[in-house]
Scaffold this motif. Structure first.
Motif, short mmCIF file in Angstrom:
data_model
loop_
_atom_site.label_atom_id
_atom_site.label_comp_id
_atom_site.label_asym_id
_atom_site.label_seq_id
_atom_site.Cartn_x
_atom_site.Cartn_y
_atom_site.Cartn_z
N UNK A 177 -0.26 -5.96 -6.44
CA UNK A 177 0.11 -6.35 -5.08
C UNK A 177 0.48 -7.81 -4.97
N UNK A 178 0.17 -8.63 -5.99
CA UNK A 178 0.43 -10.07 -5.90
C UNK A 178 1.40 -10.49 -6.97
N UNK A 179 2.70 -10.39 -6.68
CA UNK A 179 3.68 -10.77 -7.68
C UNK A 179 5.02 -11.14 -7.06
N UNK A 180 5.19 -10.96 -5.77
CA UNK A 180 6.50 -11.13 -5.17
C UNK A 180 6.35 -11.70 -3.77
N UNK A 181 7.41 -12.31 -3.26
CA UNK A 181 7.42 -12.75 -1.87
C UNK A 181 7.08 -14.20 -1.65
N UNK A 209 9.39 -11.38 4.14
CA UNK A 209 8.39 -10.92 5.09
C UNK A 209 7.91 -9.52 4.76
N UNK A 210 7.04 -8.94 5.59
CA UNK A 210 6.52 -7.59 5.32
C UNK A 210 7.60 -6.53 5.46
N UNK A 211 7.41 -5.41 4.79
CA UNK A 211 8.39 -4.32 4.82
C UNK A 211 8.47 -3.68 6.19
N UNK A 212 7.36 -3.64 6.92
CA UNK A 212 7.35 -3.09 8.28
C UNK A 212 6.56 -4.02 9.18
N UNK A 213 6.85 -3.98 10.46
CA UNK A 213 6.14 -4.77 11.45
C UNK A 213 4.74 -4.18 11.64
N UNK A 214 3.79 -5.04 12.06
CA UNK A 214 2.42 -4.56 12.23
C UNK A 214 2.32 -3.45 13.26
N UNK A 215 3.23 -3.42 14.25
CA UNK A 215 3.20 -2.35 15.25
C UNK A 215 3.50 -1.00 14.64
N UNK A 216 4.13 -1.01 13.44
CA UNK A 216 4.50 0.25 12.78
C UNK A 216 3.41 0.75 11.84
N UNK A 217 2.38 -0.04 11.64
CA UNK A 217 1.32 0.37 10.71
C UNK A 217 0.49 1.49 11.29
N UNK A 218 0.28 1.49 12.60
CA UNK A 218 -0.51 2.53 13.24
C UNK A 218 -1.99 2.16 13.29
N UNK A 219 -2.83 3.10 13.74
CA UNK A 219 -4.26 2.82 13.87
C UNK A 219 -4.90 2.44 12.54
N UNK A 220 -5.75 1.45 12.56
CA UNK A 220 -6.42 0.96 11.35
C UNK A 220 -7.92 0.99 11.57
N UNK A 221 -8.66 1.41 10.54
CA UNK A 221 -10.12 1.51 10.64
C UNK A 221 -10.84 0.30 10.07
N UNK A 222 -10.22 -0.35 9.08
CA UNK A 222 -10.92 -1.44 8.40
C UNK A 222 -9.90 -2.44 7.84
N UNK A 223 -10.22 -3.72 7.95
CA UNK A 223 -9.41 -4.78 7.37
C UNK A 223 -10.30 -5.65 6.49
N UNK A 224 -10.26 -5.49 5.17
CA UNK A 224 -10.99 -6.40 4.29
C UNK A 224 -10.15 -7.65 4.01
N UNK A 225 -10.80 -8.81 4.04
CA UNK A 225 -10.11 -10.09 3.84
C UNK A 225 -10.74 -10.80 2.66
N UNK A 226 -9.95 -11.06 1.62
CA UNK A 226 -10.49 -11.70 0.43
C UNK A 226 -10.81 -13.17 0.67
N UNK A 227 -9.96 -13.86 1.43
CA UNK A 227 -10.20 -15.24 1.83
C UNK A 227 -9.15 -15.64 2.86
#
Length: 356
Positions: free
Chosen positions: A188-192, A50-68
């Motif tokens: 960024x795409x090699x593990x998990x 899973x992710x290294x941190x929970x989404x609540x720990x990411x903090x304020x976000x300005x932009x989310x780009x989605x490739x697909x």
């Protein structure tokens, strides 16, 4: 999973896990392809971490780009919820998402103001390849599914200075980096995920072949120092065979150059070596080999496990059983090495730092 809240940085990239990257630039925080569900089976795909941190720990976000958003290893359920809380979400090929998503065709751009007063930040959609270049293409000419990369530019940044243009293995990414003239590449795409076959060593090796203009941010070609300690009594050719086998394992797994070989072999009297089983329930013999590998930081747990297995397999060919193979990896940084004359060659710039 860490409970530490991500701190603000002037310019930085942090990986939360495959394929999610957090980019801090111009006073803005950008989270690409949020993939936040825990490990487990997702249809025909299996997530191993899973992710290294929970989404609540990411903090304020300005932009989310989605490739697909067609596959579970890109945008998952928790990622969708997270993305829709951002003020802006940019989509390339995704069709089913709703506002606040804003779709971009290839080479279309979207501008947003930088928070540091440096003008505007322009986000440009760029074509990308989802899988190997020679993969089978559908009627629309895409591999597996249409995906979109995003380039960031504006203010004091050079056009395309931060760009995520492709997914896939090391070789295609290497060619993309060469075209862009990238000085630093953050894979960024090699593990998990269970279906990935190339890790940090393979990616690092692919970029290492292109020369110093393209390198991964994690070491794929550093120079390990190896100490080999054993009980006195072996012939010189046996000692050399053990050293050769150890080096062969590192070359095979870490893809270091053949001549990046630094080994110290030390023999000890039997009563000067104490190496118990740590309570695991096996007995060692006088064929015991203790190996310490000093290497620069950045290896994943999976890669280290592969190193351990490879060393044990190589030594098994020499008649040394697994109970007599003790291996430890010790990590450090480029500032911790001197190759001669009392100089820190990495720090002084006499040698290029591997992976930078």
């Amino acid at each position: 999973m860490s409970t530490t809240r991500l701190s603000w940085r002037e310019c930085a990239i942090a990986l939360l896990g495959d394929p999610t990257a957090v980019i801090a630039i111009g006073g803005l925080r950008i989270v690409g392809d949020p993939n936040l569900d825990g490990p487990g089976p997702y249809g025909y795909l299996t997530k191993t971490a899973g992710p290294a941190v929970d989404e609540d720990r990411v903090g304020p976000v300005d932009l989310v780009p989605v490739s697909h958003e067609a596959h579970a290893d890109a945008l998952d359920e928790r990622g969708r919820v997270f993305a829709k809380t951002a003020p802006m979400m940019l989509i390339g090929a995704a069709k089913r998402l709703r506002p606040p998503a804003d779709g971009l065709f290839p080479w279309a751009s979207h501008a947003l103001p930088r928070r540091d007063g440096g003008g505007g930040l322009t986000v440009t959609a760029v074509p990308a390849v989802h899988g190997p270049e020679d993969g089978e293409r559908d009627g629309d000419g895409t591999v597996h599914w249409e995906v979109t990369g995003f380039g960031l530019s504006g203010g004091s940044m050079r056009p395309g200075e931060v760009r995520r243009p492709a997914t896939g293995a090391g070789q295609p990414q290497r060619h993309t980096a060469a075209v862009l003239g990238a000085g630093v590449v953050v894979p960024a795409r090699y593990d998990g995920w269970a279906h990935f076959s190339e890790g940090v060593p393979e990616i690092g090796h692919a970029f290492y072949e292109t020369g110093p203009s393209s390198a991964t941010d994690r070491q794929g070609a550093d120079m390990p120092l190896v100490r080999i300690d054993l009980i006195r009594g072996r012939r010189p050719d046996e000692l050399r065979a053990i050293a050769d086998a150890t080096h062969r394992a590192l070359v095979d797994v870490l893809h270091i150059p053949e001549r990046d070989r630094f080994q110290l072999i030390t023999e000890h009297d039997a009563d000067h070596v104490i190496a118990l089983d740590a309570g695991l329930g096996f007995a060692r013999t006088d064929r015991l080999v203790l190996i310490q590998i000093f290497t620069q930081s950045g290896r994943t747990t999976e890669v280290k496990q592969r190193v351990f297995r490879a060393v044990a397999e190589q030594l098994e060919h020499l008649g040394i059983g697994g109970e007599d193979v003790f291996v430890s990896m010790v990590e450090n940084g480029p500032q911790d090495w001197s190759f001669g004359f009392g100089r820190a060659q990495y720090t002084e710039g006499a040698l290029p730092v591997p992976g930078r």
